[in-house]
Design a protein around this motif. Structure first.
Motif, short mmCIF file in Angstrom:
data_model
loop_
_atom_site.label_atom_id
_atom_site.label_comp_id
_atom_site.label_asym_id
_atom_site.label_seq_id
_atom_site.Cartn_x
_atom_site.Cartn_y
_atom_site.Cartn_z
N ASP A 1 42.16 19.37 34.40
CA ASP A 1 40.92 19.37 33.61
C ASP A 1 41.08 18.41 32.44
OD1 ASP A 1 38.62 19.87 32.12
OD2 ASP A 1 38.59 22.00 32.67
N GLN A 2 40.34 17.28 32.49
CA GLN A 2 40.43 16.26 31.45
C GLN A 2 39.19 16.27 30.56
OE1 GLN A 2 43.19 14.47 31.09
NE2 GLN A 2 44.11 15.35 32.93
N CYS A 3 38.40 17.33 30.60
CA CYS A 3 37.20 17.40 29.77
C CYS A 3 37.57 17.54 28.29
CB CYS A 3 36.32 18.57 30.20
SG CYS A 3 35.59 18.36 31.85
N ASN A 4 36.71 17.00 27.43
CA ASN A 4 36.97 17.03 26.00
C ASN A 4 35.93 17.81 25.20
OD1 ASN A 4 39.34 15.02 25.46
ND2 ASN A 4 38.02 13.97 26.93
N LYS A 5 34.83 18.20 25.84
CA LYS A 5 33.80 18.92 25.11
C LYS A 5 34.23 20.36 24.85
CE LYS A 5 28.88 20.07 25.15
NZ LYS A 5 27.60 19.96 25.89
N TRP B 1 28.20 14.59 33.07
CA TRP B 1 29.26 14.79 32.07
C TRP B 1 28.77 15.43 30.77
CZ3 TRP B 1 33.24 14.22 34.96
CH2 TRP B 1 33.33 13.18 35.91
N HIS B 2 27.54 15.97 30.73
CA HIS B 2 27.04 16.58 29.49
C HIS B 2 27.82 17.84 29.12
CE1 HIS B 2 22.87 14.54 28.96
NE2 HIS B 2 23.72 13.71 29.53
N ASP B 3 28.44 18.48 30.11
CA ASP B 3 29.25 19.67 29.83
C ASP B 3 30.73 19.36 29.74
OD1 ASP B 3 27.07 21.29 29.76
OD2 ASP B 3 27.39 22.23 31.70
N CYS B 4 31.09 18.10 29.86
CA CYS B 4 32.51 17.77 29.98
C CYS B 4 32.99 16.78 28.93
CB CYS B 4 32.78 17.21 31.38
SG CYS B 4 34.46 16.59 31.63
N PRO C 1 34.21 13.24 29.51
CA PRO C 1 35.50 12.85 30.08
C PRO C 1 36.34 11.94 29.19
CG PRO C 1 33.72 11.64 31.11
CD PRO C 1 33.08 12.66 30.24
N THR C 2 35.76 11.47 28.09
CA THR C 2 36.53 10.67 27.14
C THR C 2 36.45 11.30 25.76
OG1 THR C 2 34.66 9.26 26.53
CG2 THR C 2 35.98 8.58 28.43
N ALA C 3 37.37 10.96 24.91
CA ALA C 3 37.41 11.54 23.57
C ALA C 3 36.15 11.22 22.77
CB ALA C 3 38.65 11.05 22.82
N SER C 4 35.50 10.08 23.09
CA SER C 4 34.29 9.69 22.37
C SER C 4 33.06 10.45 22.86
CB SER C 4 34.06 8.18 22.51
OG SER C 4 33.86 7.84 23.87
N GLY C 5 33.23 11.23 23.92
CA GLY C 5 32.11 12.01 24.43
C GLY C 5 31.16 11.23 25.31
N LYS C 6 31.63 10.13 25.89
CA LYS C 6 30.77 9.30 26.73
C LYS C 6 30.28 10.07 27.94
CE LYS C 6 30.74 4.84 29.12
NZ LYS C 6 31.54 3.65 29.47
N HIS C 7 28.99 9.93 28.26
CA HIS C 7 28.45 10.56 29.45
C HIS C 7 27.38 9.67 30.07
CE1 HIS C 7 26.33 12.29 25.89
NE2 HIS C 7 25.26 12.02 26.60
N ASN C 8 26.68 10.19 31.09
CA ASN C 8 25.70 9.41 31.86
C ASN C 8 26.36 8.19 32.52
OD1 ASN C 8 23.89 11.24 30.90
ND2 ASN C 8 22.54 9.78 29.89
N THR C 9 27.57 8.39 33.01
CA THR C 9 28.26 7.34 33.76
C THR C 9 28.62 7.87 35.14
OG1 THR C 9 30.40 8.01 32.83
CG2 THR C 9 29.21 6.27 31.68
N GLN C 10 29.16 7.01 35.99
CA GLN C 10 29.39 7.35 37.39
C GLN C 10 30.10 8.69 37.57
OE1 GLN C 10 31.98 7.67 39.83
NE2 GLN C 10 30.44 7.70 41.45
#
Length: 294
Positions: free
Chosen positions: A217-221, A272-275, A277-286
């Protein structure tokens, strides 16, 4: 002959084809069987080429060896799952057979399983996972009920991390476990497994992991870490159940989202709105979610 010798030989021969060069195979001649074939190499087989080998990519199960001035065809015995006539029962069947004689597990990739070409994950959680469903969100439109993981519509699962696929009657693989893996550009962001859910061939509740365990689990949220993915229809359109997931409220299937939301006919991006995947909180990607069984 041990199966590992066969696998090693096929690997060696594949490298020879890529290099397009000749090598001496004196140590492996006893592990291949001569048979009649047509189409010998056009290069000269003379004393300087004695013991060398050549391949024709069109017939990769044939190796030509120069012997006493003549090109002699030999047949390479394929391993389980490599050709349709040697289809395995499941990816786990392939893993168990190869692991009997091999210290290393087979590579992940496409194998013949029950006369279908199927992607096998041979790495995650010790491998042996058969891909039975996947969906790349906001990339496959328009949505169709054929895309449900409980659909009886067949679409080959021979690739992973892009597009969509579905293999009906997932019980055919005699699984005891089920795994949900979420990818970004082919890299795992989170993966959870559970006991095989027999509802997966019947309705959306089959996407619920029973007795789940975290694999990675690499989620940051905050609030999403160590929480298993679960079916979700954020926005209230129940027609999304069987396609979409969230990763915050696994026991409330009408709240939150991590894939798509809105409605079946007009889905909205929620990747990725619940996850995060990066420390910056980036979402809406593949994003691609896949279901495997073992």
């Amino acid at each position: 002959m041990k199966l590992c010798w066969i696998v090693s030989l096929i690997l060696e021969l594949s490298l020879l084809m890529v290099a397009n060069s000749s090598h001496h195979l004196n140590s492996t001649k006893e592990s291949i069987v001569k048979r009649q074939a047509t189409g010998p190499p056009t290069t000269t087989c003379d004393g300087s080429a004695e013991g060398s080998s050549e391949f024709n990519p069109v017939t990769p199960d044939i190796i030509w060896i120069c012997k006493s001035g003549e090109w002699i065809p030999y047949h390479i015995e394929p391993s389980l799952g490599k050709i349709q006539s040697l289809s395995a029962d499941s990816c786990n069947h392939i893993r168990e057979v190869l692991a009997t004689d091999c210290t290393n597990l087979p590579n992940s990739g496409v194998y013949w399983v029950q006369d279908m070409q199927v992607y096998c994950d041979m790495t995650t959680d010790s491998g042996g996972w058969t891909l039975v469903w996947q969906h790349s969100y906001m990339e496959t439109a328009p949505l169709s009920t054929n895309m449900y993981y409980f659909s009886d519509f067949y679409k080959a699962c021979a690739t992973f991390a892009s597009g969509w696929c579905n293999i009906p009657d997932k019980q055919r693989f005699n699984p005891t476990e089920q795994m949900i893996v979420v990818y970004h550009q082919g890299t795992i962001v989170y993966a959870y497994k559970g006991v095989f859910n027999y509802n997966i061939d019947h309705d959306w509740t089959g996407g619920v992991l029973v007795d789940f365990k975290k694999i990675v689990d690499q989620c940051n949220k905050e609030g999403s870490q160590n929480v298993q993915p679960a079916p979700s229809a954020n926005g209230g359109d129940l027609a999304l159940l069987g396609l979409t997931f969230d990763k915050v409220s696994p026991y409330n299937h009408l709240l939150n989202c991590d894939t798509m939301q809105g409605s079946f006919n007009a889905p909205a991006d929620c990747r990725w709105h619940d996850c995060y995947p990066t420390a910056s909180g980036k979402h809406n990607t593949q994003q691609t979610i896949a279901i495997y069984v073992r």
